[in-house]
Write an enzyme that holds these catalytic residues in place. Sequence first.
Site, mmCIF file in Angstrom:
data_model
loop_
_atom_site.group_PDB
_atom_site.id
_atom_site.type_symbol
_atom_site.label_atom_id
_atom_site.label_comp_id
_atom_site.label_asym_id
_atom_site.label_seq_id
_atom_site.Cartn_x
_atom_site.Cartn_y
_atom_site.Cartn_z
ATOM 1 N N ASP A 45 0.815 -1.212 0.000
ATOM 2 C CA ASP A 45 0.000 0.000 0.000
ATOM 3 C C ASP A 45 0.854 1.269 0.000
ATOM 4 O O ASP A 45 2.083 1.226 -0.145
ATOM 5 C CB ASP A 45 -0.951 -0.039 1.192
ATOM 6 C CG ASP A 45 -2.328 0.511 0.872
ATOM 7 O OD1 ASP A 45 -2.452 1.381 -0.016
ATOM 8 O OD2 ASP A 45 -3.303 0.067 1.513
ATOM 9 N N ASP A 56 -9.990 3.225 -3.861
ATOM 10 C CA ASP A 56 -10.668 2.048 -3.327
ATOM 11 C C ASP A 56 -12.089 1.980 -3.863
ATOM 12 O O ASP A 56 -12.801 2.999 -3.930
ATOM 13 C CB ASP A 56 -10.715 2.105 -1.798
ATOM 14 C CG ASP A 56 -9.355 1.895 -1.157
ATOM 15 O OD1 ASP A 56 -8.394 1.589 -1.882
ATOM 16 O OD2 ASP A 56 -9.268 2.048 0.069
#
Length: 439
Positions: A151, A216
């Site tokens: 990430d 996302d």
Amino acid sequence: MLLTTAAFAGLVFVAPGALALDNGVGRLPILGYNTWNAFVCNIDENIIIETASLIQSLGLQDAGYTQMNLDDCWGEKNRSAEGLLQANAERFPSGFNNLTSQLHDMGLCVNAGIYSDSGWRTCQDYPGSYSNEALDAETFQNWGFDYLKYDNCYIPFDDIIREGTLGRFQRMADAIANLSSTTGQPPLIYSLCEWGWSQVWLWGASMANSWRVDNDIGANWDSIAGIINSASFITQATNFYGRNDVDILEVGNGDLTYEENKSHFTAWALFKSPLLIGTNLSAVSSEIVDILSNPEILAINQDPVVGTSISPFRWGLNPDWTSNSTFPAQYWSGPSQNGTVFMLLNTLNEPADMFFNLTESPWIRAGREYSVRDLWTHTDNGTAIRNFTATDIPAHGVIAVLLQDAGDEPDGIEPSCAVYCQCGTEDGTYVYGGCTTEY
């Protein structure tokens, strides 16, 4: 938001997919499960094993889903005195070696995945891997994991890192490659979660097996449509070993309708994205399992001969090369080992008919007829000659068909050219004169 820009047209001819990372792992998109969308931080070893058991009992393992990935929140808040990452003792009391062994023993996981971050901390404030890349890569492999989602939170200050986004993710790529060369084991499958803000698709293929292309995902149509819009301009970045990751599947979550779930799954699969289920399988309906298990759609995603994504051949509602996160491209096609696959996406809020000339797709030959296989009804629907019409596609619904060459079209069909821009005879006479822009 509607945006037309020459920049999109300029980008489309770049083909980083040709430079995809051929490192012996991840040649085809992974099929599996990711914990984040269903459980967020509420994960423990019981939930992981229970979910793995459900993947088996619901028939999803038989459909090809053989991966279990832990997302954020699996660790302790601090490293050990020796500087090592640690599994959370309360939620994973048996440790990760035991967990991955159980998963492998179940026959479920060819790959078991874990999560870390390219910054100081993960997005949920657990230890990240910046400056500990080699140590963490070795730790993950020693625990029995084969996949790493990496990430993009808590980025070090510029005067510390002194490199851009590419360099930050390259640090872990180098650590993974060095570990593999030292141990002789296959490298970790490496999945970049950079959200697409620095055009990661332009460089991701040089170091990773997949890379995120947008924010996302949310369990709503607006989010799905926005991601499809983003993907429509960079489909050429996908090939074997390297692919656009359009995020976890929200099929069965939120307020998505049946038709939206089908469209969501179809697009993700035909983009050749990794397919990671994000639904709580303890409450999933048989209808959703059927969508996730569609063998003919999954066969396109897992095509061993053709690794490329489908691409738009006409935007439809908007002029070609127009970015519209609410109404993305509607007409898509691409090659497969068994023919040309088409996706017709009704982005409107009402039912619609959709029509196209076959040769609008670059994968179709003029003067030929094509058998039509519906990938959702699993029926053979005759042949298409020159054009195709789908009627009454539901709002936000999809049609997915496979067209296979069935020989020359019948003699005597008029006009002589299906699309007659510049159609002429050998002696230099235009048959119809000029061009038509009508479809």
